[in-house]
Design an enzyme around this catalytic site. Sequence first.
Site, PDB file in Angstrom:
ATOM      1  N   SER A 126       0.606  -1.145   0.205  1.00 57.85           N
ATOM      2  CA  SER A 126       0.067   0.197  -0.364  1.00 57.85           C
ATOM      3  C   SER A 126       0.381   0.941  -0.146  1.00 57.85           C
ATOM      4  O   SER A 126       1.932   1.113   0.538  1.00 57.85           O
ATOM      5  CB  SER A 126      -0.986   0.053   0.554  1.00 57.85           C
ATOM      6  OG  SER A 126      -1.663   1.163   1.129  1.00 57.85           O
ATOM      7  N   TYR A 153      -2.094  -1.662  10.737  1.00 56.58           N
ATOM      8  CA  TYR A 153      -2.735  -1.830   9.647  1.00 56.58           C
ATOM      9  C   TYR A 153      -1.065  -1.429   8.704  1.00 56.58           C
ATOM     10  O   TYR A 153      -0.588  -1.942   7.503  1.00 56.58           O
ATOM     11  CB  TYR A 153      -3.773  -1.730   9.075  1.00 56.58           C
ATOM     12  CG  TYR A 153      -4.392  -1.122   7.674  1.00 56.58           C
ATOM     13  CD1 TYR A 153      -3.862  -2.574   7.216  1.00 56.58           C
ATOM     14  CD2 TYR A 153      -4.037  -0.046   7.276  1.00 56.58           C
ATOM     15  CE1 TYR A 153      -3.983  -2.969   5.442  1.00 56.58           C
ATOM     16  CE2 TYR A 153      -3.443  -0.395   5.178  1.00 56.58           C
ATOM     17  CZ  TYR A 153      -3.919  -1.314   4.676  1.00 56.58           C
ATOM     18  OH  TYR A 153      -3.655  -1.467   3.337  1.00 56.58           O
ATOM     19  N   LYS A 157       1.962  -4.132   5.932  1.00 54.64           N
ATOM     20  CA  LYS A 157       2.807  -3.565   5.341  1.00 54.64           C
ATOM     21  C   LYS A 157       3.876  -3.801   5.274  1.00 54.64           C
ATOM     22  O   LYS A 157       4.454  -4.260   4.479  1.00 54.64           O
ATOM     23  CB  LYS A 157       1.426  -2.990   3.857  1.00 54.64           C
ATOM     24  CG  LYS A 157       0.157  -2.990   4.469  1.00 54.64           C
ATOM     25  CD  LYS A 157       0.113  -4.466   3.857  1.00 54.64           C
ATOM     26  CE  LYS A 157      -1.719  -4.585   2.934  1.00 54.64           C
ATOM     27  NZ  LYS A 157      -1.560  -5.490   2.933  1.00 54.64           N
TER      28      LYS A 157
END
Length: 342
Positions: A126, A153, A157
Amino acid sequence: MARILVTGGTGYIGSHTVVCLMEQGYDVTIVDNLSNSNREVLDGITSITGHRPDFVEADCQDRTAMEQVFTTYPDIQAVIHFAASKAVGESVEKPLLYYRNNVLSLLTVLETMQRHGVNNIVFSSSCTVYGQPDEAHLPVDETAPRQQALSPYGNTKQINEDILTDAAHADKALRVILLRYFNPIGAHPSAKIGELPNGVPNNLLPFVTQTAAGLRPMLRVFGDDYNTPDGSCIRDYIYVMDLAKAHVKAVDRLLAATASEQVEVFNLGTGRGLSVLEIVRTFIEVTGQNVPYEIVGRREGDIEQVWANPAKANRVLGWKADTPVADVLLSAWNWEKHIRGI
Ligand code: UFG
């Protein structure tokens, strides 16, 4: 034709990617635990492509189940690993759940690939890894530094990118493509698959379409006092079908073994930044729907502005996100109408 294992293949980006893979002639096996999707997605995919993808309901953390998948499908040549939890706010409340789900899933997939001699993996990363790039790095290309993640979150990544990079360093046969997505929106033009948010949507587009459908009384625009032309935040909204096609290109590249480096990184965006207000106004214009909205305070943790320089993906993958935003917004509205029976 080669078989591709798609983890998280009944999810939003996963399902659109499965359609594109199948349309290019790939055989597909989906592994998904249905924690944030449902079986009907398989019907949608079947109806679009004319074929039903193989489906295994399993959690990617489950070593026995993953072992079984690779044993059942010895022709798997590459993995696209989408399966992950993705709600930024929830990750702040439940960090351990996010680290467990997102990190252990990848570890289990990688270990199982290794045991079965599968050496190609595409990972869903992302643009969150860039945080707020400074002005010199806008639009952001792949050389921009990663910054401290703002949420568990986002951190998963970064950790997963690092795990893949370290694994490739140790195993010279492993080939990795990290795809850093900007903001995916829209739905397949058939309106047979699309985004299915759980409960109240966090993301802008599902909130807009649900407000237009009358499910939500009012869209809240989080802040109009940012340092941007109209004061609202700027993002690079990319059509989910364009994004899906980039995955096919990435898989093609891995299987052709043409990559110059073991780990390649690509930003997937349009190269164009749009503000929240531009999105809302364009949506109203192209759909003719009323979307009541009010300006409220900023949302904690929001980045002011980020959009991609996708030149590397354009050049190396031979891919471009070029669907007009009006068509993309219409596809999102058609999908919302489809699921609400409007
Ligand atoms: N927004 C609103 N009202 C809403 C929802 C969103 O004004 O009801 C605004 C946000 O403040 C932001 C923009 O719309 O300015 C986009 O917000 P999204 O939540 O749709 O997307 P984000 O860019 O915040 O987050 C997305 C992904 C995350 C990822 C992040 C960075 O959802 O998973 O990009 O990569 F971490």
